[in-house]
Design an enzyme around this catalytic site. Structure first.
Site, PDB file in Angstrom:
ATOM      1  N   GLN A 141       0.834  -1.198   0.000  1.00  0.00           N
ATOM      2  CA  GLN A 141       0.000   0.000   0.000  1.00  0.00           C
ATOM      3  C   GLN A 141       0.869   1.249   0.000  1.00  0.00           C
ATOM      4  O   GLN A 141       1.276   1.742   1.051  1.00  0.00           O
ATOM      5  CB  GLN A 141      -0.942  -0.008   1.211  1.00  0.00           C
ATOM      6  CG  GLN A 141      -1.939   1.121   1.119  1.00  0.00           C
ATOM      7  CD  GLN A 141      -3.059   0.983   2.118  1.00  0.00           C
ATOM      8  OE1 GLN A 141      -3.162   0.025   2.864  1.00  0.00           O
ATOM      9  NE2 GLN A 141      -3.913   1.970   2.131  1.00  0.00           N
ATOM     10  N   PHE A 142       1.130   1.767  -1.202  1.00  0.00           N
ATOM     11  CA  PHE A 142       1.979   2.955  -1.324  1.00  0.00           C
ATOM     12  C   PHE A 142       1.357   4.186  -0.687  1.00  0.00           C
ATOM     13  O   PHE A 142       2.068   5.135  -0.329  1.00  0.00           O
ATOM     14  CB  PHE A 142       2.318   3.228  -2.800  1.00  0.00           C
ATOM     15  CG  PHE A 142       1.188   3.769  -3.608  1.00  0.00           C
ATOM     16  CD1 PHE A 142       1.028   5.134  -3.770  1.00  0.00           C
ATOM     17  CD2 PHE A 142       0.278   2.917  -4.215  1.00  0.00           C
ATOM     18  CE1 PHE A 142      -0.014   5.644  -4.529  1.00  0.00           C
ATOM     19  CE2 PHE A 142      -0.767   3.415  -4.972  1.00  0.00           C
ATOM     20  CZ  PHE A 142      -0.915   4.780  -5.129  1.00  0.00           C
ATOM     21  N   THR A 143       0.052   4.197  -0.488  1.00  0.00           N
ATOM     22  CA  THR A 143      -0.611   5.378   0.062  1.00  0.00           C
ATOM     23  C   THR A 143      -0.235   5.643   1.519  1.00  0.00           C
ATOM     24  O   THR A 143      -0.570   6.703   2.045  1.00  0.00           O
ATOM     25  CB  THR A 143      -2.144   5.271  -0.067  1.00  0.00           C
ATOM     26  OG1 THR A 143      -2.593   4.113   0.641  1.00  0.00           O
ATOM     27  CG2 THR A 143      -2.562   5.188  -1.521  1.00  0.00           C
TER      28      THR A 143
END
Length: 150
Positions: free
Chosen positions: A78-80
């Site tokens: 999850q890059f967010t």
């Protein structure tokens, strides 16, 4: 690296209508990778996650680790987790590592955790549009950041 650790009764990840990973009681890990991350970040997080005492003992006290309790683990990239909204309302993901950097580090993290636990760790599909379902148990949700070890 940042990892959101959620103790769950159950969790699953679905891509294009197909369930690609699911677990019963255990931990859902949402994993974000930054450009500066490396093996030392992976090692610290694997040790911390496997030894984090967040499962109840017979007295109902959070006193057991993943290694002691034997719960399952589902890991989702999850890059967010590296979103920044300092300059406005639209998140910027400039601190998140590009896929060519983050994918191998995410895979190394999953492999290292699997070795420590002695069992496979299911994942989502890296870079895909994923739907994650979970039943948070407790609720227990903890944010770990290898750049800010407490």
């Amino acid at each position: 690296m940042r990892v959101v650790v959620q103790r769950v009764s159950a969790a699953s990840v679905t891509v294009a209508g197909e369930v690609c990973g699911q677990i019963g009681p255990g931990l859902l890990l949402l994993v974000g990778v930054e450009e500066v991350d490396g093996q030392q970040d992976i090692d610290w997080l694997v040790r911390k996650i496997s030894q984090l005492r967040i499962f109840n003992d017979d007295a109902g006290v959070m006193n057991l680790s993943l290694l002691e309790q034997g719960g399952e683990v589902l890991a989702v990239s999850q890059f967010t987790l590296f979103a920044s909204t300092r300059k406005g309302n639209r998140p910027s993901y400039s601190r998140a590592a590009r896929g060519d950097i983050s994918r191998p580090l995410f895979e190394q993290f999953v492999d290292s955790l699997s070795r420590v636990l002695g069992r496979a760790v299911p994942t989502g599909v890296f870079g895909a549009d994923m739907q994650v379902a979970l039943v948070n148990d407790g609720p227990v949700t903890i944010l770990l950041d290898s750049r800010d070890p407490e």
